[in-house]
Enzyme design. Structure first.
Site, PDB file in Angstrom:
ATOM      1  N   HIS A  10       0.828  -1.085  -0.250  1.00 53.89           N
ATOM      2  CA  HIS A  10      -0.222  -0.086   0.075  1.00 53.89           C
ATOM      3  C   HIS A  10       0.855   1.238   0.206  1.00 53.89           C
ATOM      4  CE1 HIS A  10      -4.571  -1.820   0.809  1.00 53.89           C
ATOM      5  NE2 HIS A  10      -3.321  -2.647   0.833  1.00 53.89           N
ATOM      6  N   ASP A  16       2.942   9.738  -0.303  1.00 52.65           N
ATOM      7  CA  ASP A  16       2.020   8.414  -0.547  1.00 52.65           C
ATOM      8  C   ASP A  16       1.892   7.454  -1.498  1.00 52.65           C
ATOM      9  OD1 ASP A  16       0.445   8.413   1.413  1.00 52.65           O
ATOM     10  OD2 ASP A  16      -0.845  10.354   1.070  1.00 52.65           O
TER      11      ASP A  16
HETATM   12  C1  GDG Z   1      -2.023   4.106   3.720  1.00 48.58           C
HETATM   13  C2  GDG Z   1      -0.924   4.390   2.804  1.00 48.58           C
HETATM   14  C3  GDG Z   1      -2.878   4.815   0.687  1.00 48.58           C
HETATM   15  C4  GDG Z   1      -8.795  10.130   7.146  1.00 48.58           C
HETATM   16  N1  GDG Z   1      -9.876  10.976   8.253  1.00 48.58           N
HETATM   17  C5  GDG Z   1     -11.088  10.208   8.737  1.00 48.58           C
HETATM   18  C6  GDG Z   1     -10.474   9.466   8.319  1.00 48.58           C
HETATM   19  N2  GDG Z   1     -10.136   9.481   7.934  1.00 48.58           N
HETATM   20  C7  GDG Z   1      -9.603   7.695   6.793  1.00 48.58           C
HETATM   21  C8  GDG Z   1     -10.157   8.907   5.093  1.00 48.58           C
HETATM   22  C9  GDG Z   1      -9.294   7.971   3.579  1.00 48.58           C
HETATM   23  C10 GDG Z   1      -8.252   7.113   4.694  1.00 48.58           C
HETATM   24  O1  GDG Z   1      -8.477   7.737   6.394  1.00 48.58           O
HETATM   25  C11 GDG Z   1      -6.901   7.715   4.850  1.00 48.58           C
HETATM   26  O2  GDG Z   1      -6.404   7.480   4.244  1.00 48.58           O
HETATM   27  P1  GDG Z   1      -5.188   7.643   3.266  1.00 48.58           P
HETATM   28  O3  GDG Z   1      -5.034   6.733   1.557  1.00 48.58           O
HETATM   29  O4  GDG Z   1      -4.837   9.548   3.048  1.00 48.58           O
HETATM   30  O5  GDG Z   1      -3.795   7.412   4.089  1.00 48.58           O
HETATM   31  P2  GDG Z   1      -3.197   6.703   4.971  1.00 48.58           P
HETATM   32  O6  GDG Z   1      -4.028   6.134   6.099  1.00 48.58           O
HETATM   33  O7  GDG Z   1      -1.810   6.633   5.282  1.00 48.58           O
HETATM   34  O8  GDG Z   1      -2.838   4.544   4.026  1.00 48.58           O
HETATM   35  C12 GDG Z   1      -2.172   5.623   1.148  1.00 48.58           C
HETATM   36  C13 GDG Z   1      -4.068   3.634   1.711  1.00 48.58           C
HETATM   37  O9  GDG Z   1      -3.110   2.784   2.735  1.00 48.58           O
HETATM   38  C14 GDG Z   1      -4.346   2.467   1.034  1.00 48.58           C
HETATM   39  O10 GDG Z   1      -3.893   1.884  -0.018  1.00 48.58           O
HETATM   40  O11 GDG Z   1      -3.604   5.428  -0.020  1.00 48.58           O
HETATM   41  O12 GDG Z   1      -0.927   6.430   0.533  1.00 48.58           O
HETATM   42  O13 GDG Z   1      -0.047   5.278   3.022  1.00 48.58           O
HETATM   43  O14 GDG Z   1     -10.577   6.676   3.437  1.00 48.58           O
HETATM   44  O15 GDG Z   1     -11.967   8.842   4.237  1.00 48.58           O
HETATM   45  N3  GDG Z   1     -12.454   9.072   8.652  1.00 48.58           N
HETATM   46  C15 GDG Z   1     -13.331   9.124   9.102  1.00 48.58           C
HETATM   47  N4  GDG Z   1     -12.256  10.052  10.167  1.00 48.58           N
HETATM   48  C16 GDG Z   1     -11.780  10.838  10.180  1.00 48.58           C
HETATM   49  O16 GDG Z   1     -11.840  12.364  10.789  1.00 48.58           O
HETATM   50  N5  GDG Z   1     -14.382   8.714   9.923  1.00 48.58           N
END
Ligand code: GDG
Length: 489
Positions: free
Chosen positions: A170, A382
């Site tokens: 990921h 990212d």
């Molecule tokens: C890893 C990789 C890759 C965030 N704040 C809240 C909340 N979120 C949810 C978002 C989103 C998720 O968290 C964050 O996803 P990201 O992709 O931005 O980042 P990582 O956590 O670092 O994930 C990344 C991912 O894996 C998938 O392969 O894209 O690059 O680092 O879904 O919506 N959800 C809620 N409340 C919040 O305050 N409910």
């Protein structure tokens, strides 16, 4: 959907549920929703699948019993892997998050390694493999996830498991110059080559992996056939693919149309004096470029004084990994920066940065996406960045502007509709915020339509289908090998 009828076995660090103790010392299980879970649930049910992972609780919890009723509800089996608090400190916070995470995100300043952490990482990966080997049937399709579990394939092979093994990373895969810094670089590559199918987020990640193999394991051979890339190593063939992960477009789009979200939007706009709101929403992480974003916003206020009172940055930071010292330092840095910038520019009735350190529920989350005129998604690096995709899916009025880092994995897919920036370039990012603020409605709508149609076409179901139903493994037999050196990546 074109899927394997075989039992799907997903192995990830965390189960899609969490076990916790309430104030009365009673244990409970709660689901952890998310795009991956939503996308996998139907296939897991159809194939009587198994999901193996750590349930997020101390090893004294009666995890197996607690998960029985939850498995019935989900209609597939949840298998807990017990991990002690001491092991979490070394396997998860240590090797996974202080060695692999910064190295793979090109942030060497945060990188450290420790022999003991490495040993515990291997021990815990071995336990995951043992529990996996016990939980599968003869025709299972095994899908192991992410950097915390790279060695599971290696241990499954050691135990004599003959199944095809699939792995998805990921996070990004670093360039050879960075990867070579890792003392166990060859071991880690060899462990990855124990899988039959390796999935990366982007072509660049796959290209980096191939360069590392070429440098560090010169005896490996590479085969290229159309978009397929295969490595022949140690008498085996490993398929390398790239599959940019995505979100459940429909879920975000539909939620954005509900009364609850409209109310959340109304509340947010009522409580903001600024005409335009710029949204930042990230897990607390130094890879997300939050301090640089604050500084770019400050630069914009300096450079374009007409934005004073008109534009605010609403930055929500979700608490994460707070027991890792680097994350505590980042939190203090953000507190200091927001305070300093606000003290410098605030005026009666307007604060430039509305900085909140908290989690949002789903309705509030989509409310934020819909209420904010601009999303500033500027990670330093990212794997993908789902927030960028969710912002587009929630933008049902087609009028938001996405400003996106060129170092997010989502960049190749979203570059056509987003304003692309280099997050290290504060001047360029400041200009992009100002350009987004002034952007005429027609251009905003044209760009957002492009973005929404891209995210809708390539949603998370498409991603799962792509990885599982790609039938790519069948193509392995048709390919012939040639040396890595002679092929382009
Ligand atoms: C890893 C990789 C890759 C965030 N704040 C809240 C909340 N979120 C949810 C978002 C989103 C998720 O968290 C964050 O996803 P990201 O992709 O931005 O980042 P990582 O956590 O670092 O994930 C990344 C991912 O894996 C998938 O392969 O894209 O690059 O680092 O879904 O919506 N959800 C809620 N409340 C919040 O305050 N409910």
């Amino acid at each position: 959907m074109d899927i394997s009828p075989n039992q799907l076995v997903v192995v990830s660090n965390r189960l899609p549920v969490a076990i916790y103790k309430d104030d009365a010392d009673e244990w409970h299980v709660k689901s952890s929703p998310g795009g991956l879970v939503t996308a996998l649930d139907p296939i897991m049910r159809q194939s009587k699948g198994v999901w193996i992972g750590w349930p997020g609780c101390s090893s004294e919890a009666p995890a197996e019993q607690l998960l029985i009723s939850h498995s019935e509800e989900k209609q597939y089996t949840l298998v807990p892997v017990p991990v002690t608090e001491k092991e979490i400190a070394k396997y998860y916070r240590g090797f996974s998050n202080r060695t692999i995470w910064p190295l793979f995100h090109d942030l060497l300043g945060y990188f450290s390694f420790d022999l003991d952490n490495w040993r515990v990482y291997l021990e815990v990966n071995k336990r995951f493999a043992e529990i996996t080997a016990r939980s599968i049937d003869d025709h299972a399709f095994l899908w192991i996830h992410d950097y915390q579990l790279i060695y599971v394939g290696h241990f499954l092979r050691e135990m004599g498991v003959k199944h095809k093994l699939n792995f998805f990373l990921h996070i990004p895969f670093p360039s050879v110059d960075l990867f070579r810094r890792l003392p166990w670089n060859q071991d880690l590559l060899q462990a990855m080559l124990k899988y039959d199918h390796l999935g990366f987020q982007t072509p660049a990640d796959r290209r980096n992996f191939i360069s590392c193999v070429k440098w560090l394991l010169p005896e490996a051979k590479r085969v290229v056939h159309k978009r397929q890339s295969v490595i022949k190593y140690d008498g085996r063939e490993i398929l390398l693919g790239y599959y940019p992960i995505s979100i459940d477009f429909k879920e975000f789009n539909d939620l954005a149309k509900t009364k609850e979200v409209s109310e959340a939007v109304w509340y947010l706009r009522e409580n903001t004096k600024a005409k335009s709101i710029v949204l930042g929403l990230d897990r607390l992480d130094y890879t997300k470029g939050i301090p640089e974003r604050f500084l770019a916003f400050e630069r914009m206020l300096e450079k374009y004084p007409d934005t004073a009172g008109e534009l605010s940055l609403l930055q929500v930071v979700i608490p994460s990994r707070l027991n890792v010292p680097d994350y505590q330092d980042l939190k203090s840095q953000l507190d200091g920066l927001a305070g300093r910038i606000n003290a410098r520019f605030s005026r009666q009735g307007w604060t430039p940065i509305d900085y909140q350190f908290r989690e949002l529920d789903r309705v509030q989350l989509v409310g934020h996406y819909l209420a904010c005129d601009i999303a500033l998604v500027t990670p330093l690096r990212d794997g993908m960045n789902l927030v960028a995709k969710e912002y587009c899916a929630g933008n049902i009025h087609n009028d938001g502007v996405l400003i996106l880092s060129e170092f997010a994995g989502a960049a190749p897919q979203l570059a056509k509709g987003a304003l692309m920036v280099n997050p290290f370039d504060l001047e360029g990012t400041a200009d992009a915020i100002y350009a987004a603020y002034l952007m005429p409605k027609e251009e905003r709508q044209r760009r957002m339509r492009t973005l929404r149609s891209e995210v809708k076409r390539h949603d998370v179901k498409h991603w799962v289908d792509w990885f599982l139903g790609s039938k790519q493994l069948e193509k392995l037999d048709r390919l012939t090998a040639r040396p890595i050196e002679s092929t382009r990546t």
